[in-house]
Design a protein around this motif. Structure first.
Motif, mmCIF file in Angstrom:
data_model
loop_
_atom_site.group_PDB
_atom_site.id
_atom_site.type_symbol
_atom_site.label_atom_id
_atom_site.label_comp_id
_atom_site.label_asym_id
_atom_site.label_seq_id
_atom_site.Cartn_x
_atom_site.Cartn_y
_atom_site.Cartn_z
ATOM 1 N N VAL A 148 -58.405 -51.198 -11.193
ATOM 2 C CA VAL A 148 -58.283 -51.837 -12.506
ATOM 3 C C VAL A 148 -57.793 -50.835 -13.546
ATOM 4 N N THR A 149 -57.049 -49.844 -13.094
ATOM 5 C CA THR A 149 -56.526 -48.807 -13.983
ATOM 6 C C THR A 149 -55.016 -48.746 -13.812
ATOM 7 N N ASP A 150 -54.289 -48.863 -14.918
ATOM 8 C CA ASP A 150 -52.829 -48.845 -14.829
ATOM 9 C C ASP A 150 -52.281 -47.433 -14.746
ATOM 10 N N ARG A 151 -52.847 -46.516 -15.511
ATOM 11 C CA ARG A 151 -52.458 -45.112 -15.420
ATOM 12 C C ARG A 151 -53.653 -44.236 -15.769
ATOM 13 N N ILE A 152 -53.672 -43.043 -15.176
ATOM 14 C CA ILE A 152 -54.685 -42.030 -15.469
ATOM 15 C C ILE A 152 -53.986 -40.835 -16.091
ATOM 16 N N ILE A 153 -54.400 -40.462 -17.286
ATOM 17 C CA ILE A 153 -53.856 -39.266 -17.932
ATOM 18 C C ILE A 153 -54.686 -38.064 -17.508
ATOM 19 N N CYS A 154 -54.044 -37.122 -16.834
ATOM 20 C CA CYS A 154 -54.665 -35.841 -16.501
ATOM 21 C C CYS A 154 -54.207 -34.836 -17.549
ATOM 22 N N VAL A 155 -55.145 -34.113 -18.148
ATOM 23 C CA VAL A 155 -54.802 -33.239 -19.265
ATOM 24 C C VAL A 155 -54.293 -31.870 -18.817
ATOM 25 N N SER A 156 -54.240 -31.646 -17.505
ATOM 26 C CA SER A 156 -53.678 -30.401 -16.987
ATOM 27 C C SER A 156 -53.168 -30.645 -15.572
ATOM 28 N N ASN A 157 -52.303 -29.771 -15.106
ATOM 29 C CA ASN A 157 -51.822 -29.859 -13.726
ATOM 30 C C ASN A 157 -52.973 -29.708 -12.742
ATOM 31 N N CYS A 158 -53.922 -28.840 -13.083
ATOM 32 C CA CYS A 158 -55.087 -28.637 -12.241
ATOM 33 C C CYS A 158 -55.887 -29.926 -12.088
ATOM 34 N N GLU A 159 -56.019 -30.690 -13.162
ATOM 35 C CA GLU A 159 -56.779 -31.934 -13.105
ATOM 36 C C GLU A 159 -56.103 -32.946 -12.177
ATOM 37 N N LYS A 160 -54.775 -32.998 -12.189
ATOM 38 C CA LYS A 160 -54.077 -33.895 -11.272
ATOM 39 C C LYS A 160 -54.242 -33.423 -9.828
ATOM 40 N N THR A 161 -54.176 -32.125 -9.609
ATOM 41 C CA THR A 161 -54.375 -31.580 -8.266
ATOM 42 C C THR A 161 -55.755 -31.949 -7.733
ATOM 43 N N ASP A 162 -56.777 -31.827 -8.580
ATOM 44 C CA ASP A 162 -58.134 -32.209 -8.182
ATOM 45 C C ASP A 162 -58.203 -33.699 -7.850
ATOM 46 N N ALA A 163 -57.529 -34.514 -8.648
ATOM 47 C CA ALA A 163 -57.550 -35.965 -8.420
ATOM 48 C C ALA A 163 -56.977 -36.303 -7.048
ATOM 49 N N PRO A 169 -54.878 -41.869 -6.030
ATOM 50 C CA PRO A 169 -53.442 -41.993 -5.729
ATOM 51 C C PRO A 169 -52.570 -41.250 -6.740
ATOM 52 N N SER A 170 -51.689 -40.420 -6.248
ATOM 53 C CA SER A 170 -50.817 -39.638 -7.118
ATOM 54 C C SER A 170 -49.977 -40.490 -8.071
ATOM 55 N N PRO A 171 -49.415 -41.638 -7.629
ATOM 56 C CA PRO A 171 -48.592 -42.446 -8.551
ATOM 57 C C PRO A 171 -49.345 -42.959 -9.771
ATOM 58 N N LYS A 172 -50.667 -43.043 -9.672
ATOM 59 C CA LYS A 172 -51.451 -43.497 -10.823
ATOM 60 C C LYS A 172 -51.623 -42.407 -11.875
ATOM 61 N N CYS A 173 -51.418 -41.144 -11.482
ATOM 62 C CA CYS A 173 -51.726 -40.010 -12.356
ATOM 63 C C CYS A 173 -50.475 -39.490 -13.055
ATOM 64 N N VAL A 174 -50.608 -39.199 -14.328
ATOM 65 C CA VAL A 174 -49.541 -38.561 -15.089
ATOM 66 C C VAL A 174 -50.150 -37.413 -15.885
ATOM 67 N N VAL A 175 -49.501 -36.271 -15.861
ATOM 68 C CA VAL A 175 -49.995 -35.112 -16.603
ATOM 69 C C VAL A 175 -49.441 -35.145 -18.025
ATOM 70 N N PHE A 295 -59.403 -14.422 -23.058
ATOM 71 C CA PHE A 295 -59.909 -13.903 -21.789
ATOM 72 C C PHE A 295 -60.778 -15.015 -21.200
ATOM 73 N N ALA A 296 -60.358 -15.564 -20.052
ATOM 74 C CA ALA A 296 -60.987 -16.776 -19.559
ATOM 75 C C ALA A 296 -61.176 -16.747 -18.054
ATOM 76 N N SER A 297 -62.137 -17.550 -17.606
ATOM 77 C CA SER A 297 -62.347 -17.738 -16.171
ATOM 78 C C SER A 297 -61.235 -18.611 -15.601
ATOM 79 N N ARG A 298 -61.089 -18.550 -14.297
ATOM 80 C CA ARG A 298 -60.110 -19.406 -13.621
ATOM 81 C C ARG A 298 -60.737 -20.770 -13.360
ATOM 82 N N ALA A 299 -61.025 -21.502 -14.437
ATOM 83 C CA ALA A 299 -61.686 -22.802 -14.335
ATOM 84 C C ALA A 299 -60.765 -23.892 -14.858
ATOM 85 N N GLY A 300 -60.481 -24.880 -14.011
ATOM 86 C CA GLY A 300 -59.722 -26.039 -14.443
ATOM 87 C C GLY A 300 -58.431 -25.687 -15.149
ATOM 88 N N GLY A 301 -58.199 -26.368 -16.285
ATOM 89 C CA GLY A 301 -56.963 -26.195 -17.027
ATOM 90 C C GLY A 301 -56.784 -24.843 -17.673
#
Length: 368
Positions: A148-163, A169-175, A295-301
């Motif tokens: 029941v979702t037309d598109r999913i907005i991922c706020v980073s490339n990492c978030e789409k990779t996790d999805a 489904p990749s076609p549902k996701c847009v970064v 200076f940041a950890s390698r976490a998500g986005g």
């Protein structure tokens, strides 16, 4: 689609924090677009004061009483969302954060004539700390609700990779990466946030004092860096009872307005973000906009935002001493160059107008 204008509704359960900031950045730009006829916002009562500063006769705010973990509050959100859909008939229902995303989409399974649904998790719940079994169950629910979702907005490339890794489904996701408005830094000496260099580095932390943001790690790093000064903006929201010993070289300032935080950035030598999981934190974008190295950890986005060795440094969580040594070993000239590069990187990639345009293009793509 035709030249008709759009009715948009934004729905969130998240109090304060990054989702609120996201809406404060996005909605004013959407209101500048003549193709949007109206915007409704449904959010917890605690968010209303901040959202009320957005002035337009095309915006309508609806609120509900809610606190995290309140079943009654979730029921209020569900009923209010159904009212919005039935009464206002939005063309686009833009849902923000995991709890609202799950609840609202479940409700719409039984509501006829649903609008187009765009869902932005702002960091997947199954990509956070937790058992494999728990995360697997959350991912299974997300996979079901994709129907029941037309598109999913991922706020980073990492978030789409996790999805994709968890079966979304990749076609549902847009970064569409987060963005904030462009501002001239309070001080622009050599493009670096600090107006003058100092022997004691001023190290900034901005955010909730909780496990996700790694405030406990920040405190331990500052114990190692007794020759530096720490400034912590924020407070405990989750796990208030958790005991974290704050070192004597750290000053806590509580929550501050965005304008005050911008001024504080101008005095900082670097922003420290030892997060355990993230989507794409707006705090990092604010620092880059101000010309402050991260200076940041390698976490998500954060892996997308921080270009290691160019706009700041990335590190693995584990050894507090090694993180402290990394900060201590970075000289003033290098920090200056990181700040310049970070400001340029922000202007090229993370401006709010770029984000808003991509979201509008997505809205139009969804409609006939």
């Amino acid at each position: 689609m035709s030249d008709r204008t759009l009715r948009v509704a934004h729905v969130t359960e998240a109090p304060l924090g990054g989702v609120l900031t996201y809406l404060q950045e996005l909605i004013p730009l959407q209101l500048e677009d003549a193709r949007i006829a109206s915007i409704e916002v449904l959010a917890p009562e605690v968010n209303v004061k901040a959202l009320s500063s957005i002035e337009s006769d095309r915006i309508k705010l609806r609120s509900f009483a809610h606190s995290r973990g309140s079943l009654l509050g979730l029921l209020r959100l569900a009923l209010a969302t159904i009212r919005v859909v039935r009464q206002s008939r939005p063309d686009i229902l833009h849902i923000h954060s995991t709890v609202a995303g799950a609840l609202v989409r479940c409700c719409l399974l039984v509501v006829p004539g649903r609008p187009k649904i765009i869902y932005c998790p702002h960091s997947w719940a199954f990509a956070r700390e937790g058992s494999r079994l728990k995360n697997g169950a959350i991912a299974a629910i997300e996979r079901l609700l994709v129907r029941v979702t037309d598109r999913i907005i991922c706020v980073s490339n990492c978030e789409k990779t996790d999805a994709i890794a968890w079966g979304i489904p990749s076609p549902k996701c847009v970064v569409i990466e987060n963005g904030i408005k462009s501002l001239t830094p309070p001080t622009t000496i050599d493009g670096y946030g600090s107006s003058a260099y100092r022997r004691r580095k001023k190290i900034l932390f901005v955010g909730r004092f909780d496990r996700q943001k790694g405030f406990d790690v920040f405190a331990e790093i500052m114990k190692e860096l007794q020759d530096s000064e720490g400034i912590a903006i924020g407070d405990f929201i989750v796990n208030r009872a958790e005991t974290i010993e704050i070192p004597s070289n750290v000053t806590t300032l509580g929550w501050r307005s965005r304008e005050e935080v911008e001024e504080i950035y101008s005095t900082a030598d670097l922003l420290l973000m030892p997060s355990r999981w993230e989507g794409l934190p707006l705090t990092a974008l604010e620092a880059m906009r101000a010309g402050v190295p991260i200076f940041a950890s390698r976490a998500g986005g954060l892996k997308d935002v921080v270009v290691d060795g160019v706009t700041g440094r990335l590190f693995d969580l584990g050894s507090v001493k090694s993180i402290a040594d990394l900060i201590r070993a970075t000289d003033e000239e290098t920090l200056r160059e990181f700040g310049k590069s970070g400001r340029a990187h922000f202007l090229e990639r993370y401006r709010a107008d770029l984000m808003s345009k991509k979201i509008m293009d997505l809205y139009l793509e969804m409609l006939p």
